[in-house]
Design an enzyme around this catalytic site. Structure first.
Site, PDB file in Angstrom:
ATOM      1  N   GLU A  27     -59.193 -39.041 -31.659  1.00  0.00           N
ATOM      2  CA  GLU A  27     -59.893 -37.915 -32.297  1.00  0.00           C
ATOM      3  C   GLU A  27     -58.928 -36.843 -32.797  1.00  0.00           C
ATOM      4  O   GLU A  27     -59.091 -36.298 -33.891  1.00  0.00           O
ATOM      5  CB  GLU A  27     -60.905 -37.287 -31.328  1.00  0.00           C
ATOM      6  CG  GLU A  27     -62.152 -38.138 -31.078  1.00  0.00           C
ATOM      7  CD  GLU A  27     -61.947 -39.239 -30.053  1.00  0.00           C
ATOM      8  OE1 GLU A  27     -60.828 -39.343 -29.499  1.00  0.00           O
ATOM      9  OE2 GLU A  27     -62.889 -40.002 -29.799  1.00  0.00           O
TER      10      GLU A  27
ATOM     11  N   HIS B   1     -72.502 -36.879 -22.434  1.00  0.00           N
ATOM     12  CA  HIS B   1     -72.911 -37.202 -23.800  1.00  0.00           C
ATOM     13  C   HIS B   1     -74.078 -36.356 -24.284  1.00  0.00           C
ATOM     14  O   HIS B   1     -74.839 -36.795 -25.156  1.00  0.00           O
ATOM     15  CB  HIS B   1     -73.284 -38.687 -23.907  1.00  0.00           C
ATOM     16  CG  HIS B   1     -72.090 -39.585 -23.995  1.00  0.00           C
ATOM     17  ND1 HIS B   1     -71.251 -39.811 -22.936  1.00  0.00           N
ATOM     18  CD2 HIS B   1     -71.585 -40.300 -25.028  1.00  0.00           C
ATOM     19  CE1 HIS B   1     -70.288 -40.641 -23.308  1.00  0.00           C
ATOM     20  NE2 HIS B   1     -70.459 -40.944 -24.570  1.00  0.00           N
TER      21      HIS B   1
END
Lengths: 339, 326
Positions: free
Chosen positions: B60, B129
């Site tokens: 990322e 999440h």
């Protein structure tokens, strides 16, 4: 000596003069920075490159005008060598709006879009992904330019080093990774932070062409960088160079240097790239001992004028504090959007 | 007007941007062969090819940083960060590079970058999440934070974000992708900042954004016989549209802020402070908040439901607020 060798000899002298002058300029400029720091006219962090000049001087010789450069917080030499004026750099450190980042960045954040000099990044390894992306853009635009990215060996412990080298190799991007291995990540010596201290082995593991050179020998750096740049332009693939060097001064002006033996510093100073290069070049007949004096004079004038320029500079009015958080109208118009 | 899903709106927005401008490319995890974690980019790899639909490894920081670098070189990258949760791995690039380069360079180096990411809870994905970090990102000068809640905003905000010379982060709530709405096809772009009044009212201002807009609208409908709520969709968390909030609160004299993010130090606290600073004397009751409970989001449905704002809690808070000074 054969007749055919004559032109090489002449161009050898020219190159040697440039290299010596560039190293001297970086050295004397930064010695002045240290003075100005002590005088309180430069504040914040000031990281000097003294001792490491052969790396940036050698590597920059291999680059062309269209190439882009990303550097670290130890960036004065890189900005100077890229062509940013000494005055604009000194003014930046004085916090003046005539500075190359209009005074907003200081020593660690020198920028000049005009010179394709993109900082001045003060997060270790923070510029590696940027360089990869810049190179991706040049590839998407079908250009042959190289993006050079300087970083210290400390960056190799960061995940971004590994992520970035992988991306550059995976996507075959024209990045020249130049590792300035000065042995110490601030105060931590390389073998206390890395299980594998063969840095080229790390880069090679990403299938990147890698070379290790003596970073105290400017010609060795020129040759390695030239070969790497040629490889990048021909193949579009990245290359990695480790330059083994040493910083003669403290990490920053706040560093009491408790972590290294003064004898070690002395030993490395015997390998100072400037006198080393001068004596080699004199022996090779490319330079005369008197060249040094002339170059010293030339460089002294540049440094003196840089300080005068910075002194004459003006402080940005406090009313402008909130500028440059978002692009101003003229940029918004010139940038344009999706058609 | 045609009815489409929020997912289709996101897809159409990205696709039309790719068609309109060759500087635009999409970069992110599983956006190519997989078609995007939320299927927004499905079909784009075959249409635009791997140069412009660039599948990235699980790096990322590197691919967000690479998008910043490409933007510095004049491209118009759109990053799809699979979810807001993984954006933390790129936080340094977003905060220390995207948000600061323009300033550190004295206005020379702008970063025309767009990052899209799925945010929020509601799908039983548990603590790692289900984050709502948009309020966090709204803390940072140099970024623009937008939260499309309708198909029109999902469809047209991207065009405005790409036209912006500075970094824009788009937060798409995970529970919205399957929501349907009427698309206004006469639009081509919508302005980025500026709140929208989704339902006018007189007795209470409900200030919210993202997936909570629909919940607030349902609460307002169910409360309509008792009193009328004005529902404000902020649309942008940075900059915040103070004028619209203040005009509404000056009319209704009561404000309820609904935010899925945690209450402590959240965007709801910022909104409340602004109302206090600028409309204190217009208020008939203290500003109230319905926010995420101060707990990592739990897995079981009943606990997850209890941890984030629901219609019943919004109604209850609204009734208390309006009833308190009747």
């Amino acid at each position: 000596m054969t007749a055919a060798a004559q032109p090489t000899e002449a161009s050898g002298r020219k190159t040697a003069l440039y290299l010596l002058r560039d190293m001297l300029l970086c050295r004397r400029f930064e010695e002045k920075c240290a003075e100005e720091y002590s005088a309180g006219r430069i504040r914040g962090f000031l990281h000097l490159y003294i001792g490491e000049e052969a790396v940036a001087v050698g590597a920059m010789r291999a680059l062309a005008e269209g190439d882009a450069v990303f550097a670290t917080y130890r960036d004065h030499a890189h900005a100077l060598l890229r062509g940013v004026s000494a005055g604009a750099i000194m003014a930046e450190m004085f916090g003046k709006r005539e500075g190359c980042s209009h005074g907003r960045g200081g020593s660690m954040h020198l920028f000049s879009r005009e010179h394709k000099f993109f900082g001045g990044n003060a997060i270790v390894a923070g510029a590696l992904p940027l360089a990869v992306g810049y190179a991706l853009a040049t590839k998407l635009k079908n250009r042959r330019d190289v993006t050079a990215c300087f970083f210290g060996e400390g960056a190799i412990a960061e995940g971004e080093f590994h992520e970035s080298l992988n991306l550059a190799a995976l996507w075959q991007l024209p990045v020249l990774f130049i590792c300035e291995n000065n042995l110490y990540a601030m105060g931590t010596v390389l073998d206390r932070s890395e299980s594998q201290i063969d840095l080229c082995a790390k880069a090679s593991s990403y299938r990147i062409k890698s070379t290790c050179v003596d970073g105290m020998d400017v010609m060795a750096v020129v040759n390695a960088a030239t070969e790497a740049v040629q490889h990048i332009r021909e193949t579009g693939a990245p290359a990695f160079i480790e330059c083994q060097t040493y910083r003669f001064r403290a990490h920053s002006m706040f560093d009491p240097e408790l972590y290294r033996d003064p004898e070690e510093v002395k030993r490395w100073k015997l390998r100072d790239p400037i006198p080393g290069f001068l004596s080699k070049s004199v022996a090779a007949g490319q330079l005369l001992t008197t060249d040094l004096e002339l170059l010293e004079k030339e460089v002294a004038v540049i440094v003196q004028e840089a300080v005068a320029f910075a002194e004459r500079g003006t402080l940005e009015p406090v009313e402008d504090l909130l500028r440059h958080v978002y692009s101003e109208l003229e940029i918004r118009q010139s940038v344009g959007g999706v058609k | 007007m045609k009815e489409i899903t929020y997912r289709e709106a996101c897809h159409d927005a990205v696709r039309s941007a790719l068609l309109a401008d060759e500087r635009v490319f999409l970069i992110g995890e599983d956006i190519g062969s997989y078609g995007g974690c939320y299927a927004v980019s499905r079909g784009m790899l075959s249409e635009f090819g791997p140069q412009r639909i660039r599948d990235a490894p699980l790096s990322e920081s590197a691919f967000v940083g690479a998008a910043i670098g490409a933007a510095m070189a004049g491209m118009r990258p759109i990053v799809e960060l699979m979810t807001v949760n993984f954006s933390l791995l790129a936080l340094d690039q977003i905060v220390n590079n995207a948000a600061t380069l323009l300033h550190m360079s004295g206005g020379q180096i702008n970063v025309p970058l767009v990052i899209r990411m799925a945010t929020g809870a509601g799908r039983q994905l548990a603590a790692q999440h289900s984050h709502s970090w948009e309020g966090w990102y709204a803390h940072i000068p140099g970024l623009k934070i937008v939260t499309p809640a309708t198909v029109d905003d999902a469809r047209w905000m991207l065009q405005a974000a790409l036209a912006d010379p500075d970094p824009v982060l788009i937060f798409e709530h995970v529970t919205l992708y399957n929501e349907k709405g009427a698309l206004n096809e006469s639009l081509t772009a919508v302005p980025l900042p500026g709140a929208a009044i989704r339902r006018p009212g007189n007795d209470l201002s409900i200030i919210t954004y993202g997936a909570c807009v629909n919940k607030a609208l349902r609460a307002a409908t169910e409360l309509a016989e008792k009193f009328s709520c004005e529902v404000i969709d902020l649309r942008s968390l940075r900059p915040l549209d103070d004028a619209t909030m203040l005009a509404s609160v000056r009319k209704t004299s009561r404000a309820l802020i609904v935010d899925e993010g945690w209450k402590s130090g959240g965007i709801s606290a910022e909104i409340s402070a602004r109302l206090m600073e600028q409309a204190f004397y217009a208020l008939d009751a203290p500003v109230a908040r319905v926010c995420g409970a101060e707990v990592p989001i739990p897995y079981p449905k009943h606990l997850e439901d209890a941890a984030i704002p629901q219609v019943a809690a919004i109604k209850k808070a609204a009734e208390t607020l309006v009833g308190s000074h009747e």
